[in-house]
Design an enzyme around this catalytic site. Structure first.
Site, PDB file in Angstrom:
ATOM      1  N   ARG A 260      23.001  -5.051  22.978  1.00 34.81           N
ATOM      2  CA  ARG A 260      23.085  -5.680  24.293  1.00 34.81           C
ATOM      3  C   ARG A 260      24.519  -5.592  24.792  1.00 34.81           C
ATOM      4  NH1 ARG A 260      19.985  -9.020  20.939  1.00 34.81           N
ATOM      5  NH2 ARG A 260      17.814  -9.295  21.615  1.00 34.81           N
ATOM      6  N   LYS A 285      21.548 -13.457  20.611  1.00 40.13           N
ATOM      7  CA  LYS A 285      20.465 -14.421  20.798  1.00 40.13           C
ATOM      8  C   LYS A 285      20.188 -15.220  19.533  1.00 40.13           C
ATOM      9  CE  LYS A 285      17.961 -12.446  24.689  1.00 40.13           C
ATOM     10  NZ  LYS A 285      16.635 -12.075  25.225  1.00 40.13           N
ATOM     11  N   HIS A 355      20.786  -1.861  30.099  1.00 38.20           N
ATOM     12  CA  HIS A 355      19.699  -2.331  29.242  1.00 38.20           C
ATOM     13  C   HIS A 355      18.590  -1.294  29.140  1.00 38.20           C
ATOM     14  CE1 HIS A 355      18.588  -5.871  26.965  1.00 38.20           C
ATOM     15  NE2 HIS A 355      17.329  -5.733  27.341  1.00 38.20           N
ATOM     16  N   ARG A 358      18.717   0.643  25.981  1.00 38.34           N
ATOM     17  CA  ARG A 358      18.123  -0.071  24.848  1.00 38.34           C
ATOM     18  C   ARG A 358      16.610   0.156  24.816  1.00 38.34           C
ATOM     19  NH1 ARG A 358      18.783  -4.933  21.727  1.00 38.34           N
ATOM     20  NH2 ARG A 358      16.999  -6.337  21.880  1.00 38.34           N
ATOM     21  N   HIS A 381      14.981  -8.304  17.432  1.00 30.49           N
ATOM     22  CA  HIS A 381      13.904  -9.137  17.941  1.00 30.49           C
ATOM     23  C   HIS A 381      13.520 -10.205  16.920  1.00 30.49           C
ATOM     24  CE1 HIS A 381      12.446  -5.798  20.911  1.00 30.49           C
ATOM     25  NE2 HIS A 381      13.478  -6.482  21.368  1.00 30.49           N
ATOM     26  N   TYR A 390       6.608  -2.071  23.927  1.00 29.50           N
ATOM     27  CA  TYR A 390       6.922  -0.645  24.041  1.00 29.50           C
ATOM     28  C   TYR A 390       5.714   0.231  23.733  1.00 29.50           C
ATOM     29  CZ  TYR A 390      11.672  -2.446  24.026  1.00 29.50           C
ATOM     30  OH  TYR A 390      12.803  -3.127  24.337  1.00 29.50           O
TER      31      TYR A 390
END
Length: 411
Positions: A260, A285, A355, A358, A381, A390
């Site tokens: 990120r 995160k 982004h 990514r 994640h 995806y």
């Protein structure tokens, strides 16, 4: 030495500046402070040149000492229209930062608004455990609501808040936000309302009266580029300049590991373990470190930047700014660089932020047969559900799963 600093800039007239009644005692330190932040000699000289004019303005307003002014009050002495006097405006902004950092300026007590947002920030960090960028977004929404309700004027206004005021606030926000952004804002608003309930500031149940825009799950596909476009984008970055070397290293990191923008900006020199061939990344995160293998391409890009393009500053962050004031980059710097090189490349890139690199990496790995678990671990994640989105972009496999059209039934 500080004295030599100002004498170097104005060898003949430096006494004229140091003798100013208000600003004179601070100018030696101010000039050195500017130099330490990477300002070139000419911008420093032009700022110092404007100090007599600013000193005169202050004395005309009957300011006897700088300590009676707050940062906001000092900034009011900047020209209303910046183009009228660019360097006077630059002087006021830089001087306000310097004096505030040295605690020369007055620091007014925090108002009710600031106190409430500060308490909410502590709650989000200690109770909710949110990441810093998410906390800033929540606090921004809370601050906007308090400003809308004129909380500083009347603290008891929260006792009288009802669904009508909250609906008006959401309606105003809806004029500048898309449905997805508005949904996030409403979620943050509900969180703040529940926080106020826990403090017995508002009536219970107000958060449940806030309607949220309808947003269907999976209605938008991840922003992915063909892998050939990603490679062409990296190849279009001109690496003959320091900025080009820095930006290329940043985007190779994103395209290789799916980092990120905040993770790129926070990368430190200690995170690169050259002998072990590893890269340590603090996930923004989850706030947990990830150990990644240092690929040859990434290592070469970082080494080229560190040897030939990185500014010589006593900072441990890997990526630094080239504009004054000197220092580490921010996530916004990465986004602005992506937009700049995307425009220069002339490639069909419809997205405004990095982004999409990514997302492109995730789809590229999926098409190469990489497992969803491995992709999710690479991207940081927390749940497999975040990675499963995806699958909708894996068009070849989706075609294999499609059913044949039924034959036409004739009577």
């Amino acid at each position: 030495m500080e004295v030599a600093m100002l004498a170097e800039i104005y060898p003949r007239d430096h006494a004229r500046f140091t003798s100013l009644p208000l600003l004179g005692p601070h100018l030696e330190g101010f000039a050195s402070w500017l130099r330490s932040r990477g300002y070139p000699r000419l911008p420093i000289r032009l700022r110092i040149r404007e100090t007599p004019q600013l000193d005169l303005r202050l004395r005309r307003r009957r300011v006897r000492q700088l300590g009676v002014l707050s940062r906001a009050q000092l900034l009011e002495f900047a020209p209303r229209v910046v183009l009228d006097d660019v360097y006077l405006s630059a002087l006021v902004r830089s001087l306000a930062s310097y004096l505030d950092e040295r605690r020369v300026l007055a620091r007014p007590a925090a108002g009710a608004h600031e106190q409430m947002v500060a308490a909410y920030r502590v709650y989000l960090d200690r109770v909710r455990g949110l990441a810093d960028p998410t906390t800033r977004q929540h606090c921004s929404t809370a601050s906007e609501l308090l400003s809308f309700l004129h909380f500083d004027r009347d603290r008891s206004v929260l006792r009288r808040v009802g669904p009508r005021q909250i609906e008006s606030f959401v309606r105003i926000a809806a004029t500048r936000l898309c449905r997805a952004s508005l949904q996030h804002m409403v979620a943050r608003l509900r969180c703040f309302l529940r926080f106020l309930v826990s403090r017995d500031e508002i009536a219970r149940g107000l958060d449940s009266t806030v309607d949220t825009p309808r947003l269907y799950r999976g209605e938008q596909l991840p922003r992915s580029l063909p892998w050939e476009i990603v490679q062409a984008f990296l190849g279009a970055i001109v690496r003959s300049t320091p900025k080009g070397r820095r930006d290329y290293a940043m985007f190779v990191l994103i395209a290789t590991y799916g980092l990120r923008t905040s993770e790129v900006a926070s990368l430190r020199l200690d995170d690169i373990e050259w002998r072990a061939g590893q890269l340590r990344v603090m996930r923004s995160k989850t706030k947990t470190p990830a150990i990644l293998p240092l690929s040859h391409e990434v290592g070469a890009a970082l080494l080229d930047y560190l040897r030939h393009a990185r500014p010589e500053l006593p900072r441990r962050e890997v990526f630094l700014r080239y504009r004054s004031p000197a220092g580490p980059i921010t996530a916004k710097t990465v986004t602005n660089a992506f937009r700049d090189w995307s425009r220069r490349s002339g490639l069909p890139i419809p997205y405004q932020g990095p982004h999409c690199l990514r997302h492109s990496l995730a789809v590229h790995l999926l098409r190469r047969g990489t497992s969803l678990k491995a992709i999710g671990d690479l991207l940081g994640h927390r749940s497999a559900e975040s990675t499963c989105v995806y699958l909708r972009l894996h068009v070849d496999d989706l075609r294999d799963a499609a059913l044949d059209l039924p034959r036409e039934v004739r009577p």
